[in-house]
Design an enzyme around this catalytic site. Structure first.
Site, mmCIF file in Angstrom:
data_model
loop_
_atom_site.group_PDB
_atom_site.id
_atom_site.type_symbol
_atom_site.label_atom_id
_atom_site.label_comp_id
_atom_site.label_asym_id
_atom_site.label_seq_id
_atom_site.Cartn_x
_atom_site.Cartn_y
_atom_site.Cartn_z
ATOM 1 N N LEU A 88 29.620 -5.053 19.388
ATOM 2 C CA LEU A 88 30.168 -3.658 19.552
ATOM 3 C C LEU A 88 29.892 -3.647 21.409
ATOM 4 O O LEU A 88 28.672 -3.447 21.438
ATOM 5 C CB LEU A 88 29.864 -2.242 19.166
ATOM 6 C CG LEU A 88 29.552 -1.839 17.906
ATOM 7 C CD1 LEU A 88 28.943 -0.313 17.161
ATOM 8 C CD2 LEU A 88 30.833 -1.694 17.252
ATOM 9 N N ASP A 89 31.160 -2.951 22.022
ATOM 10 C CA ASP A 89 31.212 -3.108 23.318
ATOM 11 C C ASP A 89 30.102 -2.286 23.786
ATOM 12 O O ASP A 89 30.502 -1.145 22.866
ATOM 13 C CB ASP A 89 32.698 -3.452 23.746
ATOM 14 C CG ASP A 89 32.477 -3.838 25.522
ATOM 15 O OD1 ASP A 89 31.391 -4.355 25.744
ATOM 16 O OD2 ASP A 89 33.864 -3.749 26.203
ATOM 17 N N LYS A 90 30.222 -1.482 24.740
ATOM 18 C CA LYS A 90 29.140 -0.644 25.665
ATOM 19 C C LYS A 90 30.739 0.386 26.034
ATOM 20 O O LYS A 90 30.974 1.747 25.351
ATOM 21 C CB LYS A 90 27.949 -0.876 26.200
ATOM 22 C CG LYS A 90 27.314 0.525 26.902
ATOM 23 C CD LYS A 90 26.321 0.355 27.522
ATOM 24 C CE LYS A 90 26.796 0.055 28.799
ATOM 25 N NZ LYS A 90 27.446 1.340 29.800
ATOM 26 N N LEU A 150 26.852 -5.766 22.403
ATOM 27 C CA LEU A 150 27.314 -6.869 23.298
ATOM 28 C C LEU A 150 27.331 -5.883 24.913
ATOM 29 O O LEU A 150 28.300 -5.054 24.935
ATOM 30 C CB LEU A 150 28.145 -7.494 23.086
ATOM 31 C CG LEU A 150 28.065 -8.236 21.369
ATOM 32 C CD1 LEU A 150 28.154 -9.192 20.765
ATOM 33 C CD2 LEU A 150 26.242 -8.695 22.005
#
Length: 477
Positions: free
Chosen positions: A262-264, A441
């Site tokens: 997952l992106d933040k 990530l």
């Protein structure tokens, strides 16, 4: 290639030829076959066009022209003509055209299009900058380190193109199947045409019709159409729900997923900054600190300043007369509030003003140290900003801003990109669904990444990643 396209072409062309040459009415069969196959191709192209539109948005991030310093003059040239080693001039508000290293000037750069960082990153000589990012405030001179076709943005576009070119395993199976099936059917149709007059006692014309009919009937139209139609259905459904799936193979792979990356910013977090803490110092109140901060930041275009002004407006604090406003690039802002000079910015700005941040008087209430101040200060008479307050706030993933004059620090304000309320539940739900490993990530810094990871409950986090680093991390997973 001896594929299904060839089979379709032979069947359609042959049916039309027989209809014209031998008077057998096979027009409807030819038209139906052509229509169904074309619909399948059209739907497949439509699904890929959705992914291409996102690619176009990426390409639009990069400017077409760059201002280059050559022979003591600045000239505007197409980005493709800029060479490695050239010095590019980037003014406030402009996009950085190519990857490079800052050699002159200081500014805050919005790297969200490339790294996803929610807070603009301060750049000074020696720092690296990326194509497609936005110069927020100051003037920069950047020495180009990579050509237009080899910069960070170009590598992102290349990765998206690679994703689009991938086919699902079922589509690959259809192609392999067609490679064997098509020549067998064609040979069989030829044999039927040649053998029918002698074996079945029909005319040559009828034998040709039999051969073409075999081609029409043998075309695995439903088989060929089914895969792209089901892929399009899944991709379109995802797009309607805000999810871009970059190819049928990725859609198909979801059935076997045991790890999710997952992106933040904007995914686990809201993607917008807001004030989370206001710590008044000395005899000042929270309203006093916000009143000063609002006056200082009201003319700033920095997202942190906008968040502070928004918080002050929510609290209904009064406006102050602002004069002589100045943005101190990479450090903070300065302005005269009601005739007295005030500052707001990083702790380093106040250290330059001569403050000992290891000894700042705490907020008091009627001459007694408040409970909140006792928690912040071991000695009960001062706040150790560098050892306690600032690191504690930063460990929670927050950006710290000090507010005060050249004689007194009035307070501390913390700003952060909030975690989405549903993020923790979403990660827990992934675990419930059998996902063994959820990793975050992000291009953000280590401290912020760690704080967010602990809040949402991911199994692992990786910070300070560029887009290609994120691809490497996914491949490793």
């Amino acid at each position: 290639n001896l594929d299904i396209d060839l089979l379709m072409s032979l069947a359609i062309g042959g049916a039309v030829a027989v209809s014209l040459g031998f008077g057998e009415a096979l027009y409807m069969e030819a038209a139906t076959l052509a229509f169904l196959f074309s619909v399948a191709e059209l739907l497949e192209r439509y699904s890929m066009d959705k992914a291409r539109s996102s690619l176009q948005e990426l390409m639009d991030l990069s400017p077409d022209e760059a201002t280059v310093r050559r022979d003591g003059e600045t000239v505007t040239v197409p980005v493709d003509e800029v060479e490695v080693g050239d010095v590019v001039v980037v003014k406030p508000g402009e996009k950085i055209p190519l990857d490079g290293e800052v050699i002159d000037g200081e500014s805050a750069v919005n790297q969200a299009p490339i790294t996803g960082e929610s807070v603009p990153v301060d750049k000074t000589p020696g720092d690296e900058v990326y194509a497609g990012t936005v110069n927020e405030q100051g003037y920069l001179e950047v020495q180009v380190t990579s050509a237009a076709g080899d910069n960070t943005l170009s590598r992102i576009i290349e990765m998206v193109e690679d994703a689009q070119s991938n086919k699902t395993e079922r589509e690959q199976f259809v192609e392999r199947f067609a490679g064997y099936y098509t020549p067998v059917v064609v040979v069989f149709a030829v044999l039927v045409t040649l053998a029918s007059p002698s074996l079945l006692g029909v005319s040559t014309t009828q034998a040709i019709v039999y051969g073409l009919t075999l081609l029409v009937l043998a075309c695995p139209c439903a088989f060929v159409i089914s895969t792209p139609v089901s892929v399009v259905s899944g991709i379109t459904s995802g797009a309607k729900n805000g999810v871009l799936i970059k190819g049928g193979n990725h859609l198909e792979a979801m059935g076997a997923v045991d790890a999710v990356a997952l992106d933040k910013t904007g995914t686990l977090t809201v993607g917008e900054l807001r004030v989370t803490d206001v710590v008044p110092l000395g005899d000042h109140t929270e309203a006093d600190v916000l009143r000063c901060a609002k006056g200082l930041e009201s003319r700033s275009e920095h997202p942190i300043g906008e968040a502070i002004v928004e918080r002050a407006d929510e609290r209904g604090v009064d406006d102050r007369r602002v004069e002589e406003f100045e943005s101190i690039t990479g450090k903070g802002v300065r302005a005269d509030l009601d005739g007295r000079t005030h500052y707001a910015g990083k702790p380093g700005l106040f250290e330059e003003l001569g403050f000992d941040l290891n000894h700042v008087h705490a907020a008091t209430d009627g001459g007694m140290v408040t409970k909140k101040s006792q928690q912040l200060c071991e000695r009960n008479d001062c706040v150790d900003l560098l050892e306690t307050v600032v690191p504690d706030l930063q460990s929670e993933g927050k950006t710290v801003v000090l507010v005060g004059t050249d004689e007194e620090i009035e307070g501390v304000i913390a700003v952060a990109d909030d975690v989405r309320p549903e993020a923790q539940r979403a990660v827990a739900r992934l675990h419930e669904l059998g996902i063994e490993h959820v990793v975050m990530l992000t291009g953000d810094n280590e401290r912020t990444a760690r704080a967010i990871a602990e809040k949402v409950g991911v199994d692992e986090y990786r910070a300070e990643l560029l887009p290609e680093d994120k691809v490497d991390a996914v491949q490793e997973l």
